[in-house]
Design a protein around this motif. Structure first.
Motif, PDB file in Angstrom:
ATOM      1  N   GLU A 172     -47.875 -83.412 -37.438  1.00  0.00           N
ATOM      2  CA  GLU A 172     -47.155 -83.903 -36.254  1.00  0.00           C
ATOM      3  C   GLU A 172     -45.742 -83.344 -36.167  1.00  0.00           C
ATOM      4  O   GLU A 172     -45.116 -83.351 -35.100  1.00  0.00           O
ATOM      5  N   ASN A 173     -45.207 -82.825 -37.280  1.00  0.00           N
ATOM      6  CA  ASN A 173     -43.849 -82.295 -37.283  1.00  0.00           C
ATOM      7  C   ASN A 173     -43.780 -80.822 -36.912  1.00  0.00           C
ATOM      8  O   ASN A 173     -42.709 -80.224 -36.924  1.00  0.00           O
ATOM      9  N   VAL A 174     -44.913 -80.222 -36.590  1.00  0.00           N
ATOM     10  CA  VAL A 174     -44.939 -78.816 -36.223  1.00  0.00           C
ATOM     11  C   VAL A 174     -44.409 -78.628 -34.802  1.00  0.00           C
ATOM     12  O   VAL A 174     -44.762 -79.377 -33.893  1.00  0.00           O
ATOM     13  N   ILE A 175     -43.550 -77.638 -34.622  1.00  0.00           N
ATOM     14  CA  ILE A 175     -43.020 -77.304 -33.306  1.00  0.00           C
ATOM     15  C   ILE A 175     -43.661 -75.990 -32.877  1.00  0.00           C
ATOM     16  O   ILE A 175     -43.613 -75.003 -33.609  1.00  0.00           O
ATOM     17  N   THR A 176     -44.255 -75.978 -31.711  1.00  0.00           N
ATOM     18  CA  THR A 176     -45.016 -74.817 -31.252  1.00  0.00           C
ATOM     19  C   THR A 176     -44.581 -74.385 -29.868  1.00  0.00           C
ATOM     20  O   THR A 176     -44.252 -75.212 -29.016  1.00  0.00           O
ATOM     21  N   THR A 177     -44.579 -73.105 -29.665  1.00  0.00           N
ATOM     22  CA  THR A 177     -44.329 -72.543 -28.343  1.00  0.00           C
ATOM     23  C   THR A 177     -45.292 -71.389 -28.122  1.00  0.00           C
ATOM     24  O   THR A 177     -46.053 -71.024 -29.021  1.00  0.00           O
ATOM     25  N   GLN A 178     -45.242 -70.800 -26.950  1.00  0.00           N
ATOM     26  CA  GLN A 178     -46.136 -69.694 -26.629  1.00  0.00           C
ATOM     27  C   GLN A 178     -45.347 -68.592 -25.939  1.00  0.00           C
ATOM     28  O   GLN A 178     -44.431 -68.857 -25.149  1.00  0.00           O
ATOM     29  N   THR A 179     -45.707 -67.373 -26.245  1.00  0.00           N
ATOM     30  CA  THR A 179     -44.993 -66.244 -25.662  1.00  0.00           C
ATOM     31  C   THR A 179     -45.289 -66.101 -24.171  1.00  0.00           C
ATOM     32  O   THR A 179     -46.360 -66.477 -23.702  1.00  0.00           O
ATOM     33  N   ASP A 180     -44.319 -65.541 -23.444  1.00  0.00           N
ATOM     34  CA  ASP A 180     -44.518 -65.287 -22.025  1.00  0.00           C
ATOM     35  C   ASP A 180     -45.229 -63.946 -21.836  1.00  0.00           C
ATOM     36  O   ASP A 180     -45.682 -63.332 -22.792  1.00  0.00           O
ATOM     37  N   ALA A 181     -45.283 -63.485 -20.609  1.00  0.00           N
ATOM     38  CA  ALA A 181     -46.020 -62.262 -20.304  1.00  0.00           C
ATOM     39  C   ALA A 181     -45.444 -61.033 -21.009  1.00  0.00           C
ATOM     40  O   ALA A 181     -46.160 -60.064 -21.265  1.00  0.00           O
ATOM     41  N   ASP A 182     -44.137 -61.081 -21.335  1.00  0.00           N
ATOM     42  CA  ASP A 182     -43.498 -59.958 -22.026  1.00  0.00           C
ATOM     43  C   ASP A 182     -43.476 -60.138 -23.538  1.00  0.00           C
ATOM     44  O   ASP A 182     -42.814 -59.375 -24.252  1.00  0.00           O
TER      45      ASP A 182
END
Length: 318
Positions: A172-182
């Motif tokens: 639950e302490n994991v921070i996640t994001t996702q890359t954009d088109a570039d």
């Protein structure tokens, strides 16, 4: 289902730590911004930016605690894998014996053996701890090719350790994001940003040729420049060995696995004695058949002798 780390790419990241305190916020509310980009560098030197790639940040405290747990768990996982392989071996032997179309007596014996084997599997699958271990081992088997492509095919210990680390994304302490088109991403994490950046990627090189990459790189407050995740520093077995130190379990003098005593499991080697008994039964059946054939031969010889005697007597009368 265990989420996979990334999409298809080689990841390179630069990290900018810019902790700032908002007005009225307490010290623990500080945030550090982690920025980077995902891209693939092909053999011809061309760079391909990749979007839709997941990037994870996990605190050092969580990772190190998890690594200690994995170190304690790995030896038991190997025992569970060995025990499961032994049960599968017994299944194969029983089925092979059935395919030989045994006699009624042997079929009755095999039926009892199958009941015993069913009970062994039931005991093995009931404890929740072992069920969790079996789920992880199933994940290892499912991803065996990917792990081997990434250089983790040396032994089961490496594969189990890597699979255990991958499950960190469930925390639950994991921070996640996702890359954009570039291929760009930005993570806002608690300052100081003392933890690890996790990533996974794959790249299709041909119809049957895929490269798999894993990264588990430390991120510290002392880092002032970019943190690139690329081929030279991708996660490997040497890094894995540094993070995970398996804790040996006590060996049993009987040769039985520790989990058998711990969970009251049936020792699968009982079938070794059963195999010997089957061989004796088959041997006795063969000897009986030979004796019967011998009896038939003797009876036939006696009959032939009778006809020969009758023929001789008829010749003398003439």
């Amino acid at each position: 289902m265990i989420a996979r780390f990334l999409s298809t790419a080689v990841l390179a990241a630069s990290v900018l730590l810019t902790g700032c305190l908002k007005p009225g916020a307490e010290a623990e509310k500080k945030q550090a911004e982690v920025k980077g980009q995902v891209f693939v560098v092909q053999r011809n030197g061309q760079t391909v930016k990749l979007g839709g790639v997941d990037v994870h940040y996990i605190s050092r405290e969580v990772v190190e605690a998890k690594c200690r747990q994995i170190g304690e768990r790995i030896p038991r996982l190997l025992e569970v894998a060995e025990y499961q392989d032994n049960l599968k071996y017994v299944d194969v032997k029983i089925e092979a014996a059935y395919r030989e179309k045994p006699s009624a007596g042997v079929r009755a014996f095999l039926s009892s053996a199958k009941d015993l084997q069913s009970d062994a599997w039931k005991r093995f699958r009931e404890p929740q701890t072992l069920a969790d271990d079996l789920a992880l081992l199933a994940f290892v088997e499912e991803n065996r090719d990917s792990f081997e492509d990434a250089g983790f095919g040396r032994n089961e210990t490496d594969r189990c350790a890597l699979a255990s680390l991958i499950t960190l994304v469930k925390d639950e302490n994991v921070i996640t994001t996702q890359t954009d088109a570039d291929g760009n991403y930005s993570l806002s994490v608690p300052a100081p940003a003392d933890g690890y950046v996790f990533a996974e990627s794959s790249r299709q090189l041909g119809k049957d040729d895929t490269e798999i990459y894993y990264w588990i790189q430390p991120l510290t407050v002392s880092l002032t420049g970019p943190l690139h995740l690329s081929s030279p520093n991708r996660f490997n077995v040497h890094m894995l060995d540094e993070m995970i130190r398996p804790v040996p379990r006590e060996k049993k003098e009987s040769g039985a696995l520790a989990i058998e005593e711990e969970y009251k499991l049936r020792n699968p080697y009982w079938f070794a004695a059963a195999e010997n008994l089957l061989k004796r039964i088959k041997s006795n059946e063969s000897e009986v058949k030979e004796l019967r054939d011998s009896v038939y031969d003797v009876e036939a010889a006696i009959e032939r002798a009778k006809y020969e005697e009758v023929g001789d007597e008829a010749g003398e009368d003439e």
